[in-house]
Write an enzyme that holds these catalytic residues in place. Structure first.
Site, mmCIF file in Angstrom:
data_model
loop_
_atom_site.group_PDB
_atom_site.id
_atom_site.type_symbol
_atom_site.label_atom_id
_atom_site.label_comp_id
_atom_site.label_asym_id
_atom_site.label_seq_id
_atom_site.Cartn_x
_atom_site.Cartn_y
_atom_site.Cartn_z
ATOM 1 N N SER A 61 0.432 -1.249 -0.030
ATOM 2 C CA SER A 61 0.010 0.343 -0.117
ATOM 3 C C SER A 61 0.431 1.390 -0.076
ATOM 4 O O SER A 61 0.077 2.418 -0.095
ATOM 5 C CB SER A 61 -1.176 0.227 1.441
ATOM 6 O OG SER A 61 -1.945 -1.404 0.981
ATOM 7 N N LYS A 64 0.147 3.023 -2.670
ATOM 8 C CA LYS A 64 -0.799 4.432 -3.259
ATOM 9 C C LYS A 64 -0.558 5.741 -3.568
ATOM 10 O O LYS A 64 -1.391 6.459 -3.909
ATOM 11 C CB LYS A 64 -1.867 3.704 -2.288
ATOM 12 C CG LYS A 64 -2.511 2.235 -2.103
ATOM 13 C CD LYS A 64 -3.413 1.745 -1.135
ATOM 14 C CE LYS A 64 -4.037 0.656 -1.737
ATOM 15 N NZ LYS A 64 -4.652 0.137 -0.068
ATOM 16 N N TYR A 189 -2.803 -3.002 -10.551
ATOM 17 C CA TYR A 189 -2.498 -2.501 -9.487
ATOM 18 C C TYR A 189 -2.179 -3.619 -8.062
ATOM 19 O O TYR A 189 -0.767 -3.654 -7.808
ATOM 20 C CB TYR A 189 -4.158 -2.808 -8.034
ATOM 21 C CG TYR A 189 -4.086 -2.708 -6.566
ATOM 22 C CD1 TYR A 189 -3.922 -1.671 -6.117
ATOM 23 C CD2 TYR A 189 -4.304 -4.342 -6.425
ATOM 24 C CE1 TYR A 189 -4.333 -1.545 -5.524
ATOM 25 C CE2 TYR A 189 -5.103 -3.341 -5.031
ATOM 26 C CZ TYR A 189 -4.313 -1.945 -4.334
ATOM 27 O OH TYR A 189 -4.225 -2.327 -2.983
ATOM 28 N N TYR A 241 -3.863 4.013 7.604
ATOM 29 C CA TYR A 241 -5.666 3.280 7.815
ATOM 30 C C TYR A 241 -5.763 3.322 8.344
ATOM 31 O O TYR A 241 -6.354 4.602 8.898
ATOM 32 C CB TYR A 241 -5.261 1.411 7.946
ATOM 33 C CG TYR A 241 -3.742 0.473 6.960
ATOM 34 C CD1 TYR A 241 -3.956 0.696 5.458
ATOM 35 C CD2 TYR A 241 -3.321 0.366 7.529
ATOM 36 C CE1 TYR A 241 -3.557 0.219 4.519
ATOM 37 C CE2 TYR A 241 -2.015 -0.431 6.274
ATOM 38 C CZ TYR A 241 -2.280 -0.469 4.480
ATOM 39 O OH TYR A 241 -1.279 -1.111 4.098
ATOM 40 N N VAL A 259 1.015 -3.328 3.770
ATOM 41 C CA VAL A 259 1.827 -5.251 4.447
ATOM 42 C C VAL A 259 2.906 -5.203 4.594
ATOM 43 O O VAL A 259 3.175 -6.547 5.200
ATOM 44 C CB VAL A 259 0.542 -5.406 4.816
ATOM 45 C CG1 VAL A 259 -1.099 -4.932 5.175
ATOM 46 C CG2 VAL A 259 0.276 -6.017 3.024
#
Length: 305
Positions: A61, A64, A189, A241, A259
């Site tokens: 992530s 992102k 992705y 998060y 992660v």
């Protein structure tokens, strides 16, 4: 600074025992949970590091913010806001039940899976292979590392087991938020999440965000300052998060976790930080990594609040 970072690594490494590596992506289960590295790209032009700072890991992530940046550069803020908002969801990064209302941009943000998957559609390219190539080129440029590439084993593992992300993709389709083939979007992705980096790469990317798009060594404006501010603000509210609020209190600057165990910390006008420690807490954030950043922030007074 070197001695400070060494001391922080030594103090925080034992806290890895309080977390667990991600196992829902099988390849990530093979990572040594006791690794801890940190790298600081400082405002004085110097680089400081300690621990396993050159250990490779996949962005997950942490990519992102780059997906958001590429979407902003390619399609503009108005197009981005039609797909994602900027408010924290207060829910896990792969949650389905964002609200009691129909899914729309107000209920998701760019730092959760649903938002990032949707934003892949705004990256320019004739094919999703081309879209990913442009995203990878951006990562290489910002990191100053032309060798960045996909960890193929992690990519295959993600693609094989990523059924929850498939469900999120089809949910976006059902609500009319995306129209491209879901499998093609997800392939882009999954590849993006599987880009392999180290702490140095993340620190250098973070430093450019901290400088509002200006490279700290060449002074080149690599992307518009307005987009850096957009990304940084989103990181501050949503980057960690559903633990973003606690992180803001304990650490106090924009950051993005993944992660894979990485954290990219952006301290505006001061420095960029990359951390790697793969044992995660219940939110999916690095246990030792967050603790190390909290210590560093307290000692150097890095909180922007």
């Amino acid at each position: 600074m070197y001695e400070l970072l060494k001391r922080i690594v030594a103090d925080c490494a034992p806290s890895a025992s309080l977390g667990h590596v991600a196992t829902y992506i099988p390849e990530l289960a093979n990572v040594d949970p006791n690794k801890l590295g940190i790298y600081v790209s400082s405002e004085d032009g110097k680089q400081y590091f300690a621990g396993d700072h050159l250990e490779p890991f996949t962005m997950q992530s942490v990519v992102k913010p780059l997906i958001l940046l590429q979407a902003l550069m390619d399609s503009g803020e108005d197009a981005v806001r039609t797909l994602v908002g900027v408010e924290a969801t207060g829910k896990p990064f792969d949650a389905f039940n964002y609200s009691d209302q129909a899914l729309n941009s107000a209920n998701i943000n760019p730092m959760i899976n649903t938002g990032a998957i949707a934003l892949c559609t705004l990256i320019h390219g004739e094919t999703y292979e081309e879209k990913f190539s442009r995203l990878l080129a951006l990562a290489r440029k910002l990191a100053g590392n032309p060798e960045l590439n996909v960890d193929h084993a992690v990519y295959v593992s993600e693609k094989k087991t990523g059924n929850k992300n498939r469900a999120l993709g089809y949910m976006l389709t059902a609500y009319g938020m995306i129209t491209d083939p879901v499998e093609e979007i997800l392939d882009c992705y999954f590849r993006a999440c599987s880009i392999s980096v180290n702490c140095r790469d993340l620190a250098r990317i973070a430093h450019i965000f901290a400088n509002h798009g200006i490279h700290p060594e060449t002074w080149e404006q690599m992307f518009p300052a307005t987009y850096a501010k957009y990304v940084n603000a989103t990181l501050a509210t949503c980057g960690m998060y559903d633990g973003s609020g606690e992180f803001a209190l304990a650490v106090g600057f924009p950051a993005k976790s993944g992660v894979g165990g990485g954290i990219m910390g952006v301290i505006p006008h001061r420095m960029g930080i990359g951390v790697f420690a793969p044992a995660l807490d219940k939110h999916g954030n690095s246990v030792a990594g967050v603790q190390a950043l909290a210590k560093l922030s307290q000692i150097l007074d890095l909180s922007i609040y």
